[in-house]
Design an enzyme around this catalytic site. Sequence first.
Site, PDB file in Angstrom:
ATOM      1  N   SER A 299     -25.765 -39.643   0.598  1.00 50.62           N
ATOM      2  CA  SER A 299     -25.048 -38.553  -0.061  1.00 50.62           C
ATOM      3  C   SER A 299     -26.024 -37.594  -0.709  1.00 50.62           C
ATOM      4  O   SER A 299     -27.025 -38.017  -1.300  1.00 50.62           O
ATOM      5  CB  SER A 299     -24.105 -39.098  -1.136  1.00 50.62           C
ATOM      6  OG  SER A 299     -23.553 -38.023  -1.884  1.00 50.62           O
TER       7      SER A 299
ATOM      8  N   TYR B 246     -22.731 -44.535  -8.394  1.00 46.74           N
ATOM      9  CA  TYR B 246     -22.679 -44.130  -6.981  1.00 46.74           C
ATOM     10  C   TYR B 246     -24.028 -43.564  -6.539  1.00 46.74           C
ATOM     11  O   TYR B 246     -24.548 -43.915  -5.480  1.00 46.74           O
ATOM     12  CB  TYR B 246     -21.563 -43.097  -6.808  1.00 46.74           C
ATOM     13  CG  TYR B 246     -21.364 -42.620  -5.394  1.00 46.74           C
ATOM     14  CD1 TYR B 246     -20.865 -43.475  -4.413  1.00 46.74           C
ATOM     15  CD2 TYR B 246     -21.655 -41.305  -5.027  1.00 46.74           C
ATOM     16  CE1 TYR B 246     -20.666 -43.031  -3.113  1.00 46.74           C
ATOM     17  CE2 TYR B 246     -21.451 -40.852  -3.738  1.00 46.74           C
ATOM     18  CZ  TYR B 246     -20.961 -41.720  -2.782  1.00 46.74           C
ATOM     19  OH  TYR B 246     -20.765 -41.271  -1.489  1.00 46.74           O
TER      20      TYR B 246
END
Length: 250
Positions: free
Chosen positions: A146, A159
């Site tokens: 990401s 995350y």
Amino acid sequence: MAHHRLNGKVALVTGGSRGIGAAVCRKLARDGANIVLTYGFEDEAEAAERVCDELVLLGVQASTYRCDMEIPSQIELLFAALKKNQPQLDILVNNAAVGDMIPFEQIDVAQFARFFNINVRGPMLAIQQALPFFGKAGGSVINISSAIVRENLVGSMLYTCTKASIDAMTRCLAKELGPKQIRVNSVSPGLTETKLARDTMPGPMFDRIARHTPLRRLGQPDDIAGLVGFLASDDACWVTGEIIGATGGM
């Protein structure tokens, strides 16, 4: 028109029932690969079967398996089933992941374990289990990371840390598995229009990011799938250990 640059290849895509995972399945199938896709929970079975039906209509073989990437024994069972039904593997896409924005003070031990078990340990075990399936010709491992790793957003620590770990795994394993002709790369999507993103990010953020993205829109799952298709193919035969952004210029 399909290019069929992956004809005769077999791809395993984790978390393939929706979003980026489903788009990756469709792209690899259009390029001629047979697809094995996994989904994590019973309520995703129907969506997974729908994707499977679409892939078959594209003229490839496709199958679905339930596999919760948090549970190592389920990952072992998945590969045991593959050994019986599909002993060849050429492409592994580690896409299954959990994501959420959690304020730092609220992170507890259980959440920490869940995020790292699914997002980091799961892909690691999948790559370990896949090694015997890659033949002499080697293969391509594509980890979905990401672009949040560069953004360091408030509330994203857990995350972000898991995705930073995935990028480190990519760089280390590219060197370690290179002699086996196994290429390992990370794809780092920016904010992409998926259910996971909508469920975890505040609505106004989508409009703001679309306005500030040089290409003036949000990413779509197909935008990410195209890059995965390239990395899966022999066109990328000299590309390994890379972390490639797909962010529209963000």
